[in-house]
Design a protein around this motif. Structure first.
Motif, PDB file in Angstrom:
ATOM      1  N   THR A   1      19.639  -0.256  28.356  1.00 27.45           N
ATOM      2  CA  THR A   1      19.344  -1.056  29.214  1.00 27.45           C
ATOM      3  C   THR A   1      18.367  -1.329  30.656  1.00 27.45           C
ATOM      4  O   THR A   1      17.093  -0.305  30.368  1.00 27.45           O
ATOM      5  CB  THR A   1      19.905   0.893  30.093  1.00 27.45           C
ATOM      6  OG1 THR A   1      18.945   1.528  30.710  1.00 27.45           O
ATOM      7  CG2 THR A   1      20.985   1.024  29.665  1.00 27.45           C
TER       8      THR A   1
ATOM      9  N   ARG B   1      28.732  -2.850  32.086  1.00 30.36           N
ATOM     10  CA  ARG B   1      28.889  -2.393  30.991  1.00 30.36           C
ATOM     11  C   ARG B   1      29.709  -1.172  32.047  1.00 30.36           C
ATOM     12  O   ARG B   1      30.874  -0.454  30.547  1.00 30.36           O
ATOM     13  CB  ARG B   1      27.367  -1.647  30.682  1.00 30.36           C
ATOM     14  CG  ARG B   1      26.006  -2.500  30.112  1.00 30.36           C
ATOM     15  CD  ARG B   1      25.040  -1.863  29.983  1.00 30.36           C
ATOM     16  NE  ARG B   1      25.151  -0.426  29.746  1.00 30.36           N
ATOM     17  CZ  ARG B   1      24.177   0.550  30.155  1.00 30.36           C
ATOM     18  NH1 ARG B   1      23.727   0.299  31.296  1.00 30.36           N
ATOM     19  NH2 ARG B   1      24.509   1.865  30.085  1.00 30.36           N
TER      20      ARG B   1
ATOM     21  N   THR C   1      28.756  -1.185  26.377  1.00 27.34           N
ATOM     22  CA  THR C   1      27.394   0.004  26.300  1.00 27.34           C
ATOM     23  C   THR C   1      27.169   0.240  24.922  1.00 27.34           C
ATOM     24  O   THR C   1      26.272   1.260  24.529  1.00 27.34           O
ATOM     25  CB  THR C   1      28.077   0.366  27.207  1.00 27.34           C
ATOM     26  OG1 THR C   1      27.245   2.036  27.714  1.00 27.34           O
ATOM     27  CG2 THR C   1      29.337   1.550  27.792  1.00 27.34           C
TER      28      THR C   1
ATOM     29  N   SER D   1      25.674   7.050  26.836  1.00 24.47           N
ATOM     30  CA  SER D   1      26.220   5.565  26.740  1.00 24.47           C
ATOM     31  C   SER D   1      27.698   5.292  27.115  1.00 24.47           C
ATOM     32  O   SER D   1      28.034   4.321  27.598  1.00 24.47           O
ATOM     33  CB  SER D   1      25.941   4.995  25.029  1.00 24.47           C
ATOM     34  OG  SER D   1      26.539   5.736  24.851  1.00 24.47           O
TER      35      SER D   1
END
Lengths: 326, 326
Positions: A163, A218, A99, A125
């Motif tokens: 994403t 993630r 991530t 993130s």
């Protein structure tokens, strides 16, 4: 106890509601994740793989059997934000969390509740590594077509997005980042993502929120989306003013359920569209056997989910017994 | 832990949401009430004052430290219904519970989940003694007035009604009793309570449901209301075809929040109107600081609330850890 809820016969829509609540319904049960405590308050949950990495930073994070605590010696917002940011940048360099490859240079606030003061800020993130509650806005852009009836606009996310690249999504959506309010964000995103002019935005109507708790490779995503409906003229065509969107598509609302059930739909946007279909009489108690359960899964109690754990430790209460109390 | 949720500053609307969830937020915490088990499944909760009376019927109810169980020797729906009915009629004669003074001769189904088969039926005046989940339908009858904007119809309940006499309520509402479906009930009630003709009822739109857990001196009320919006012409005036309604009143939606906050409003109908005001952009994240918490309290997890307790006993899980799992 045997299963009395007809699980094997559950509807596709209930399966979808369970998918976007996969952490709420499974991971959250186990005690694998540990509460993340800042200034005495739980603000998140941390998975074992993340804890393992944080152990290298004992001057920033303190560990015990029950929780991970941000060093309480960091007394103010700026200090806490800087200290955590230093750790995250080091972890980013080490390349241990996928991530962090999508570092945003855009922060989310870390708060005990939506309306309480922020304790620190964190790159967006990284918030999924700590199970920090995220807040966003979404616009259901719809049209009342003389022949096709009510229709809903969708956007296809650009293949270059960090994403959910290439997945279908609502016409407009965005996260609430540091320094930006709800209405400010929704106007800004409507302009940037779909070029909705001011004279059309005056029809924007606040229509509620959805809350769900998703998990992916993630990280953890406890998410609340503020939902807006926007009726558009039939000749309006959304146009993206940056490179975030690949294209737009409009569908009759009777076809939207099939759309959000497909594999190329962004799982974490499906709750907003599902809520729209419930509110606009497409998904009804007549055509959906799991109607009540689905609506309960569009509104899981995220605002109190962490607070309980604090109380459990202090009072020895079972969490069900203080569910929702504030 | 000190209070981090700003409790002392909570909004009037949050206070209302806590009022109609008073059992969810307080009584449900304590272990004073015992699960009511039928054929191995929890279908309700029983208060100590009710248990005390049921102890006189050991051939019908079995008691242990953890729960009250309907005699498992009663193997079918009819037997269970008759045996419980006999007890309730005797308790009615003894005059020990005020709710039984309002005996209805109309039954509710007792089920594990909304979509599972009924285990028995019970007079609707008695279900609150056992914490049986109730289901109902409500119509938000509204008008788009050229000058006053969107307006909502209310009914004042007749002073002779057994429950909530003389209180303000939605234009149309009713409980889902044995043998009647959701859409059948909503059409029947629209006709009986407000004389809505068929040609107007074709505009009826399913719009979701609200779930909350209220308690009063009469008993426990875990309630799910299926919600319908009905746009009406400005010249339509609702008329009651029986003696259940004292009068009707129409209000601009900007005045409805004040209406449901007043003492003469039926507490257990307020969630439906509040949900309407959220969906129609009157209560927004801009004007309501406790917006998310309020919406979470309009959708408490009643479909899974009892099932957890069964699992707790069996698996030793904390309820928070299986919250919502099915």
């Amino acid at each position: 106890m045997s299963n009395c809820s007809g699980e094997s016969n559950m509807s596709d829509v209930l399966k979808l509601a369970q998918k976007f609540n996969c952490f709420y319904l499974s991971g959250f049960r186990t005690s694998e994740c540990k509460p993340f405590i800042v200034q005495g308050f739980q603000v998140g949950l941390i998975r074992p793989d993340v804890i393992k990495q944080l152990l290298s930073f004992p001057e920033v994070f303190h560990f015990n059997q029950d929780c991970v605590e941000l060093n309480p010696a960091f007394r103010d917002y700026d200090t806490r934000s800087v200290k955590v940011d230093e750790v995250l940048k080091e972890l980013k360099t080490k390349n241990v969390f996928m991530t962090l490859k999508g570092w945003r240079d855009e922060c989310y606030e870390v708060k005990t509740q939506f309306d309480t003061p922020s304790l620190l800020k964190m790159d967006r993130s990284a918030t999924c590594l700590f199970g920090i509650r995220n807040y966003g806005v979404t616009i259901n852009g719809f049209v009342r077509h003389p022949e096709q009836g009510q229709c809903l606009w969708f956007q296809k996310r650009s293949a270059s997005k960090q994403t959910w690249p290439g997945k279908w999504d609502s016409m407009v959506s965005g996260g609430l980042s540091v320094g930006h309010g709800i209405f400010e964000t929704v106007y800004k995103e409507a302009m940037e993502e779909a070029s909705v002019p001011d004279n059309l935005l005056k029809n924007l109507k606040s229509a509620g929120c959805v809350s769900f708790y998703f998990e992916s490779e993630r990280g953890l995503f406890p998410n609340t989306e503020f939902v807006f409906d926007l009726e558009l003229p039939i000749d309006f065509i959304p146009v993206c003013s940056d490179a975030e969107v690949e294209c737009f598509e409009i569908l009759p609302i009777t076809e939207c359920l099939r759309k959000i059930l497909s594999q190329d739909y962004k799982t974490t946007n499906a709750p907003v569209v599902l809520d729209f279909l419930v509110r606009h009489g497409v998904v009804t108690p007549e055509n959906e056997p799991d109607y009540i359960k689905i609506i309960e899964l569009l509104h899981v109690p995220l605002q109190t989910i962490y607070w309980h754990r604090n109380k459990i430790k202090e009072n020895g209460f079972g969490a069900n017994e203080i569910q929702g109390s504030q």
